[in-house]
Design an enzyme around this catalytic site. Structure first.
Site, PDB file in Angstrom:
ATOM      1  N   SER A  64       0.794  -1.241   0.000  1.00 59.05           N
ATOM      2  CA  SER A  64       0.000   0.000   0.000  1.00 59.05           C
ATOM      3  C   SER A  64       0.819   1.280   0.000  1.00 59.05           C
ATOM      4  CB  SER A  64      -0.908   0.021   1.215  1.00 59.05           C
ATOM      5  OG  SER A  64      -2.090  -0.661   0.903  1.00 59.05           O
ATOM      6  N   LYS A  67       0.523   3.461  -2.874  1.00 57.06           N
ATOM      7  CA  LYS A  67      -0.679   4.293  -3.053  1.00 57.06           C
ATOM      8  C   LYS A  67      -0.358   5.782  -2.990  1.00 57.06           C
ATOM      9  CE  LYS A  67      -3.863   0.863  -1.064  1.00 57.06           C
ATOM     10  NZ  LYS A  67      -4.522   0.410   0.174  1.00 57.06           N
TER      11      LYS A  67
HETATM   12  N1  GLU Z   1      -2.109  -5.560  -1.961  1.00 59.22           N
HETATM   13  C1  GLU Z   1      -2.781  -5.178  -0.794  1.00 59.22           C
HETATM   14  C2  GLU Z   1      -4.281  -5.187  -0.995  1.00 59.22           C
HETATM   15  O1  GLU Z   1      -4.830  -4.431  -1.716  1.00 59.22           O
HETATM   16  C3  GLU Z   1      -2.306  -3.881  -0.296  1.00 59.22           C
HETATM   17  C4  GLU Z   1      -2.854  -3.639   1.031  1.00 59.22           C
HETATM   18  C5  GLU Z   1      -1.915  -2.964   1.954  1.00 59.22           C
HETATM   19  O2  GLU Z   1      -0.712  -2.961   1.838  1.00 59.22           O
HETATM   20  O3  GLU Z   1      -2.469  -2.384   2.902  1.00 59.22           O
HETATM   21  O4  GLU Z   1      -4.945  -5.979  -0.402  1.00 59.22           O
END
Ligand code: GLU
Length: 465
Positions: A64, A67
């Site tokens: 994440s 993001k």
């Molecule tokens: N790949 C993960 C998901 O979307 C990322 C979530 C995260 O790192 O919080 O479930």
């Protein structure tokens, strides 16, 4: 001398190590098998110097944390307005993978939860771009931020794709709500690929230092992210970066941060430092247990809470009065008292510094006020000097206020000399009101020569004048 900073970082690791709570993320097979004994911490200063300790070369998937940077890319590629139409900026208090949309607007609540992040992913390059174009753009941009070529961990990607039902559901929800227009499966596959890019703590600290450095890469000097986007990204990191732990985080740690389920956390304290920690065991909110502990300690020990005001702007302006005595050429203005008033500013001047200058100008050069003895005493000074010799920077409002002061003094026909060797004032003679310009010079001697004639000197209590 050996720097004490790496020793301190080792100490931070060892203090956090006994914290054995949490578990590696179970829903992605590869992450579930992570070696949970690994731990690392890194700091990257805004001049590019990196300190690290522990397993600082061990790679893990960015998850994440991508993001935050992909949000910046979406803003760059689609424009902030278009991004805000699609993704809100309100903390949700929900789990990261909640199937939720904002009431009334039908937008994902923010870009740090999956619904918002999948949407942001589709706004990279353009809404009609292919999966390959988007993932390549993201991989190359993250590599440039890290300062080395990164790669996608195909094993993590395949593993996450196998259990991506929830993210697929989010993709279809977004499509049904009209938030995304492309194929939802493709959007989610692209999003999962961006999560599967491998990094280590040094990479992450370097990437965060770009955010801490106003978007400029500390090593290359390249403006990688526009400053307005950096502000937007750091704002949503502050309010939404730690999932539903945002309030706890802001009060305990107090720097903008983002965590990922592989166990990393990044932090960026504007103007100071980029931070990264890694330890795979995460708590029920999705944040690394030891990572949170390390960040709490770093913030406490190093005074990194953004609400701790390090110093209040004081004495940014120094006022002094000098009397000029003849030089080789007698070209003093006979009508004046041959007194020169000098206003010196220091440091990184923002609104408070410019306000102090404005106040000093009004007091010294305005009407005398019987309630304020000494005020108006220098109204007849033969020249006014602003010295920016020790000014490191002026922000936009400081510059604007000082420009306005200059324009007003020139309208009153004052003789104004500006010492500005680094051109921090950015005075543009072409834009001067009615062609009235101050004399801009490089140093004190040039200023004195201009005011009193070549070779004149000053008698004053100020050794520099
Ligand atoms: N790949 C993960 C998901 O979307 C990322 C979530 C995260 O790192 O919080 O479930």
């Amino acid at each position: 001398m050996k720097s004490p900073i790496p020793d301190y970082l080792h100490h931070v690791l060892e203090v956090a190590r006994p914290n054995d709570g949490g578990a590696a993320a179970a829903y992605i097979e590869t992450l579930a098998k992570a070696d949970t004994s690994k731990m690392a911490v890194a700091l990257a200063m805004v001049d590019g110097n990196v300190y690290s300790a522990g397993d600082d070369r061990v790679e893990f998937s960015i998850q994440s944390i991508a993001k935050a940077f992909v949000y910046a890319m979406a803003i760059e590629d689609s424009g902030l307005e278009a991004v805000l139409k699609k993704i809100g900026v309100e903390p949700s208090g929900d789990k990261f993978n909640q199937l939720s949309l904002e009431r009334n607007t039908n937008r994902p609540m923010n870009p740090m939860i999956n619904a918002g992040a999948i949407t942001a992913h589709t706004l990279v390059v353009s809404p009609t771009a292919t999966l390959h174009q988007r993932t390549e753009r993201i991989l190359q941009a993250l590599s440039r931020l890290a300062g080395r070529q990164l790669r996608v961990d195909e094993e993590v990607y395949e593993a996450e794709l196998r259990t991506a039902d929830r993210n697929m559901a989010i993709g279809y929800m977004l499509k049904a709500a009209g938030v995304i227009s492309c194929d939802p499966q493709e959007a989610v596959r692209g999003y999962i690929r961006q999560c599967s890019i491998n990094v280590n703590v040094q990479d992450l600290a370097m990437m965060s230092s770009v955010l801490a450095n106003g978007g400029m890469h500390p090593l290359t000097g390249e403006q990688m992210i526009p400053q307005t986007s950096v502000r937007q990204v750091l704002s949503v990191m502050t309010t939404c970066g730690m999932y539903d732990a945002a309030g706890d985080w802001v009060s305990n740690v107090g720097f903008p941060a983002k965590s990922g389920v592989a166990g990393a956390i990044i932090g960026a304290l504007p103007g100071q430092v980029g931070i990264a920690t890694f330890s795979p065991k995460i708590d029920e909110r999705g944040n690394s247990v030891r990572g949170v502990a390390m960040c709490e300690q770093l913030s406490r020990d190093m005074g990194l809470h953004m609400m701790d005001v390090s110093h209040v702007a004081r004495s940014t302006v120094q006022t002094s009065v000098s009397t000029l005595v003849d030089g080789e050429h007698e070209n003093h203005n006979k009508n004046c008292e041959r007194k020169v008033i000098v206003f010196k500013l220091r440091g990184a001047v923002r609104f408070p510094g410019a306000e102090r200058l404005t106040r000093a100008l009004s007091r010294e050069l305005g009407e005398s006020d019987p309630m304020d003895p000494g005020s108006g005493d220098h109204r007849n000074a033969c020249a006014i000097v602003f010295s920016f010799r020790h000014v490191y920077s002026l922000n936009f409002i400081a510059r604007r206020l000082i420009h306005e002061n200059i324009t007003r003094l020139l309208t009153e026909h004052k003789k104004l000399v500006i010492i500005d060797p680094s051109s921090v004032l950015e005075w543009d003679p072409a834009k001067a009101k009615e062609g009235r310009n101050p004399m801009v010079v490089k140093d004190d001697t040039e200023a004195r020569d201009y005011i009193g004639g070549t070779g004149c000197h000053a008698v004053s209590q100020d050794p520099e004048w």
